[in-house]
Design a protein around this motif. Sequence first.
Motif, short mmCIF file in Angstrom:
data_model
loop_
_atom_site.label_atom_id
_atom_site.label_comp_id
_atom_site.label_asym_id
_atom_site.label_seq_id
_atom_site.Cartn_x
_atom_site.Cartn_y
_atom_site.Cartn_z
N SER A 100 0.83 -1.21 0.00
CA SER A 100 0.00 0.00 0.00
C SER A 100 0.86 1.25 0.00
O SER A 100 0.57 2.24 -0.69
N LEU A 101 1.94 1.24 0.78
CA LEU A 101 2.85 2.38 0.84
C LEU A 101 3.54 2.58 -0.51
O LEU A 101 3.67 3.71 -0.99
N GLU A 102 3.95 1.49 -1.11
CA GLU A 102 4.60 1.58 -2.42
C GLU A 102 3.65 2.17 -3.46
O GLU A 102 4.03 3.00 -4.29
N TYR A 103 2.40 1.76 -3.40
CA TYR A 103 1.38 2.29 -4.32
C TYR A 103 1.25 3.80 -4.16
O TYR A 103 1.22 4.54 -5.14
N LEU A 104 1.18 4.26 -2.91
CA LEU A 104 1.04 5.69 -2.65
C LEU A 104 2.25 6.47 -3.15
O LEU A 104 2.11 7.48 -3.85
N VAL A 105 3.44 6.02 -2.80
CA VAL A 105 4.66 6.74 -3.17
C VAL A 105 4.81 6.77 -4.69
O VAL A 105 5.15 7.81 -5.28
N SER A 110 4.81 9.82 -9.62
CA SER A 110 4.37 9.87 -11.01
C SER A 110 3.77 11.23 -11.32
O SER A 110 3.99 11.80 -12.39
N SER A 111 3.00 11.78 -10.38
CA SER A 111 2.41 13.11 -10.55
C SER A 111 3.51 14.16 -10.66
O SER A 111 3.44 15.08 -11.48
N LEU A 112 4.53 14.01 -9.84
CA LEU A 112 5.63 14.97 -9.85
C LEU A 112 6.40 14.87 -11.17
O LEU A 112 6.73 15.88 -11.79
N TYR A 113 6.65 13.65 -11.62
CA TYR A 113 7.38 13.44 -12.88
C TYR A 113 6.59 13.99 -14.06
O TYR A 113 7.13 14.67 -14.92
N TYR A 114 5.30 13.73 -14.07
CA TYR A 114 4.42 14.18 -15.15
C TYR A 114 4.47 15.69 -15.30
O TYR A 114 4.57 16.23 -16.41
N GLU A 154 14.00 9.81 -2.63
CA GLU A 154 14.02 10.84 -3.67
C GLU A 154 13.20 10.41 -4.88
O GLU A 154 12.78 11.23 -5.68
N LYS A 155 13.00 9.11 -5.01
CA LYS A 155 12.19 8.55 -6.09
C LYS A 155 11.57 7.27 -5.56
O LYS A 155 12.00 6.71 -4.55
N ALA A 156 10.52 6.81 -6.24
CA ALA A 156 9.79 5.64 -5.76
C ALA A 156 10.69 4.42 -5.61
O ALA A 156 10.52 3.61 -4.69
N GLN A 157 11.67 4.28 -6.49
CA GLN A 157 12.55 3.12 -6.45
C GLN A 157 13.34 3.05 -5.14
O GLN A 157 13.70 1.96 -4.68
N ASP A 158 13.60 4.22 -4.53
CA ASP A 158 14.34 4.24 -3.27
C ASP A 158 13.58 3.48 -2.18
O ASP A 158 14.18 2.80 -1.35
N LEU A 159 12.27 3.62 -2.18
CA LEU A 159 11.46 2.89 -1.21
C LEU A 159 11.51 1.39 -1.50
O LEU A 159 11.69 0.58 -0.58
N ARG A 226 -7.68 1.64 -2.00
CA ARG A 226 -7.45 1.36 -3.42
C ARG A 226 -8.05 0.00 -3.72
O ARG A 226 -8.37 -0.76 -2.80
N PRO A 227 -8.22 -0.36 -4.99
CA PRO A 227 -8.82 -1.65 -5.32
C PRO A 227 -8.14 -2.81 -4.60
O PRO A 227 -6.91 -2.97 -4.67
N ASN A 228 -8.92 -3.59 -3.89
CA ASN A 228 -8.43 -4.77 -3.17
C ASN A 228 -7.42 -4.42 -2.07
O ASN A 228 -6.65 -5.26 -1.64
N ASN A 229 -7.45 -3.18 -1.64
CA ASN A 229 -6.47 -2.78 -0.64
C ASN A 229 -6.89 -1.43 -0.05
O ASN A 229 -7.92 -0.89 -0.41
N PHE A 230 -6.07 -0.88 0.87
CA PHE A 230 -6.23 0.53 1.27
C PHE A 230 -4.88 1.05 1.69
O PHE A 230 -3.95 0.32 1.89
#
Length: 230
Positions: A100-105, A110-114, A154-159, A226-230
């Motif tokens: 769930s945390l990975e999904y959020l980050v 992605s919003s920041l990159y966009y 600094e980026k999602a991959q770091d998490l 989120r779908p099947n999760n929160f």
Amino acid sequence: MKTDKVCKVFGIGLHRTGTTTLEKVLEQLGYNVCPHMLGYRLMKDWYEDNYSSIIELAQNYDGFQDSPWCHPGLYKVLDREYPTSKFILTVRDPERWFSSLEYLVTKMYSSLYYASFMPKDLIDKKSLQDARGARRFLGYNNMYYGKAFNFNVEKAQDLIDNKATAINTYLKHNKDAIHYFRDKPRRLLVINWEAGDGWDKVCSFLGRPIPKKWLRTLPMPWQNKRPNNF
């Protein structure tokens, strides 16, 4: 208006454990819950161990969740300041928590990159709002993960690269909180929405009746799911 110290309830479960659900539950029970954005503004104060502003904000509400209230170790400060308050530790399966945390980050970055390369006249209002939120999120992350988890995001991959550390920190936070309140069992409730914990457990702990609108089926007002999760 300042509230009586006796009635405060602090949610101390880490993000993505159902903290928004806890917020809605407390609101249904009549608590005046501190808006989460007010708490986020105190992230730097928490980071610098400046608790006076946090305590000052707490004077005005009697329900709390999310940042900075859930951050590791802050419950000790809150307990000393409000010795008759109650604490709710929301928990969930650690793998599902990390997912769930990975999904959020990932979503926020992605919003920041966009927004970083798209012409402003081609970005709709919603995307701009998401991007601004993502930039704030990045600043919060650098403080939150750096202090609480001992690594920066600094980026999602770091998490993702620090999954084991993140999960160990999550488990340690839960264990430490339970240990801290070991001699004060009436002041800490451990709750797991996914395991079926609900109104009866929360209301019994807080000494409040189940809201009439929920009496028949007792569903929990799950939020931020989120779908099947929160």
